[in-house]
Design an enzyme around this catalytic site. Structure first.
Site, short mmCIF file in Angstrom:
data_model
loop_
_atom_site.label_atom_id
_atom_site.label_comp_id
_atom_site.label_asym_id
_atom_site.label_seq_id
_atom_site.Cartn_x
_atom_site.Cartn_y
_atom_site.Cartn_z
N ARG A 219 69.24 67.96 36.58
CA ARG A 219 70.46 68.59 37.08
C ARG A 219 71.16 67.61 38.09
O ARG A 219 72.13 67.27 38.08
CB ARG A 219 70.24 69.91 37.74
N PHE A 235 72.62 75.12 24.89
CA PHE A 235 71.58 75.92 25.36
C PHE A 235 71.63 76.23 27.01
O PHE A 235 70.67 75.58 27.48
CB PHE A 235 70.26 75.25 24.83
N ASP A 257 75.46 79.22 24.81
CA ASP A 257 74.18 80.02 24.77
C ASP A 257 74.48 81.17 23.95
O ASP A 257 75.32 81.64 23.56
CB ASP A 257 73.69 80.13 26.09
N ASN A 284 75.38 80.96 18.38
CA ASN A 284 74.24 79.99 18.10
C ASN A 284 74.66 78.54 18.14
O ASN A 284 75.75 78.26 17.42
CB ASN A 284 73.98 80.49 16.74
N ASP A 305 69.63 71.01 25.69
CA ASP A 305 68.13 71.41 26.38
C ASP A 305 67.64 72.71 25.51
O ASP A 305 67.71 73.72 26.02
CB ASP A 305 68.46 71.66 27.70
N CYS A 345 60.88 70.50 25.58
CA CYS A 345 60.04 70.74 26.32
C CYS A 345 58.80 71.37 25.61
O CYS A 345 58.09 72.22 26.01
CB CYS A 345 60.54 72.03 27.18
#
Ligand code: SAH
Length: 402
Positions: A219, A235, A257, A284, A305, A345
């Site tokens: 960020r 996202f 999102d 989506n 992300d 992630c």
């Protein structure tokens, strides 16, 4: 008197690892199956002394007899015996908190305990100002909350301690999945300030423990790059990246999102911080990107992300395909010199795998792509050198070269 749930083994002797497991443990590997242990009885959800095949001390470990992970090592501890749990947790928690000195201001958000990396396997503690949020996935830790919670609450002056134990990993240990107030009053909403930006945190209902604290360095990077740019935040959750971009002078930010609640918080966040130029899109991301592909819209900075697509090794191939498609679609949206900040992630997707799929995504594009920077989770999420899985967050800054 010995602590009945912190006994070494029924006989009081350390639990011994076999030869191969001893070698792994010496190299720092912390997780062992039942087959890795020499024969002998193991009790469920206890803290034990562990020794290698030759009887040399390997420190302490937490046991489980219900999951595949029979033993998780938690590092050395002074003495030859198993300490009382109060003594053990006080030592480990104090150290973990001391390591985060400088991140403990009244409105700071930081991870205070990051599992194995802090010698506390199966425990996560995140702090959002006056609120502490715990996530417990080891049965021994679960049995010791009566020692952990009062100690932490006092150490950090917490007004509210919540257990966000609604995680699927608890099923493997036959622990109930639930959200509970453990201490103090029920604070359902609080605010942290990160890089001068206010973020609203909902500890009982937000994702994970309320916020993606791990993306703090990314960020900051986005804020630094954003000046004058049109930003697409894919996202977005509650728009952490969008707010950072607008605070850094972005011309506009579009947060996309599938969660309506998260997008509403993004909008509130923009108002609260007096930032202008945010739009939200409830979609989506896969569909949204396919639609954009046909149109003229382009962005100077795209943040990608997504959630962890590979929750297990079995899902890996599908996940890699998903990441590759997304990255290809996102790269096509860049303006000249535009940036893509792309993240994964998933524990099961290693950095080389991630870089490889991004390379595949960039192949065949009519422009070249530079890798400008690699980032990971912030220093409050220490990765452990001997446990590559603890380095789960991979972030690459790419730039379109023309
Ligand atoms: N970038 C965020 C964190 C993203 S977490 C931050 O820094 O705070 C992943 C987000 O993806 C969640 O908010 C989830 O609601 C959203 N999500 C998951 N699958 C999605 C999909 N297919 N389309 C749109 N959003 C999705």
């Amino acid at each position: 008197m010995s602590d009945p749930i912190a006994a070494s083994s029924p006989s009081g002797a350390p639990i011994r690892l076999n030869k191969k497991a001893s070698q792994l443990a010496r190299r720092g590997h912390p997780w062992f199956y039942r087959d890795d242990l020499l024969p002998g009885e193991v009790l469920h959800a206890t803290m034990v002394r562990v020794a290698d095949v030759e009887g040399r001390d390997l420190g302490l470990g937490f046991t489980s007899t219900v999951s595949k992970l029979a033993l998780r090592l938690c590092g050395s501890f002074a003495g030859k015996d198993v300490p009382g749990r109060e003594e053990f947790f006080a030592e480990r928690l104090r150290r973990a908190v001391d390591r985060r000195a400088g991140m403990l201001g009244p409105m700071d958000g930081a991870r205070l305990v990051h599992g194995e990396s802090d010698g506390l396997p199966g425990l996560i503690v995140d702090r959002y100002g006056p609120v502490l949020v715990l996530q417990v996935t080891a049965p021994f830790v679960d049995r010791c909350l009566d020692a952990i919670v009062p100690f932490l609450a006092q150490l950090l002056n917490a007004e509210c301690v919540v257990a966000r134990n609604d995680v699927s990993a608890r099923k493997l240990e036959q622990l109930p999945q639930e959200v509970q107030l453990l201490h103090g009053r029920r604070i359902t909403e609080t605010t942290i300030i990160e890089h001068g930006i206010k973020h609203t945190i909902r500890p009982f209902t937000g994702h994970k423990t309320g916020f993606y604290l791990d993306q703090r360095p990314a960020r900051a990077l986005v804020r630094d790059l954003a000046k004058g740019r049109a930003v697409l935040d894919l996202f977005s959750y509650q728009g952490g990246f969008s707010l950072a971009a607008l605070a850094g002078g972005a011309r506009s930010a579009l947060a996309v999102d599938q969660s309506e609640d998260a997008l509403q918080l993004a909008q509130q966040g923009a108002e609260q911080n007096e930032l202008h130029g945010l739009s939200i899109q409830h979609s989506n991301v896969f569909d949204f990107l396919r639609e954009l592909r046909e149109g003229p819209a382009r962005f100077d900075l795209v943040v990608l992300d997504p959630p962890a697509f590979a929750k297990s090794r079995r899902e890996l191939d599908g996940a890699l395909r998903g990441y590759r498609d997304l990255n290809r679609l996102a790269l096509r949206l860049l303006t000249e010199h535009g940036f893509l900040l792309t993240c994964s992630c998933s524990h099961h997707v290693t950095l080389p795998m991630f870089e490889d799929l991004v390379r595949q995504a960039a192949a065949g594009l009519p422009f070249r792509i530079a890798l400008r920077q690699r980032l990971g989770a912030g220093p409050d999420h220490p990765a452990w050198l001997s446990l590559p899985e603890s380095e789960y967050l991979k972030v690459l800054l790419l730039q379109r070269l023309d």
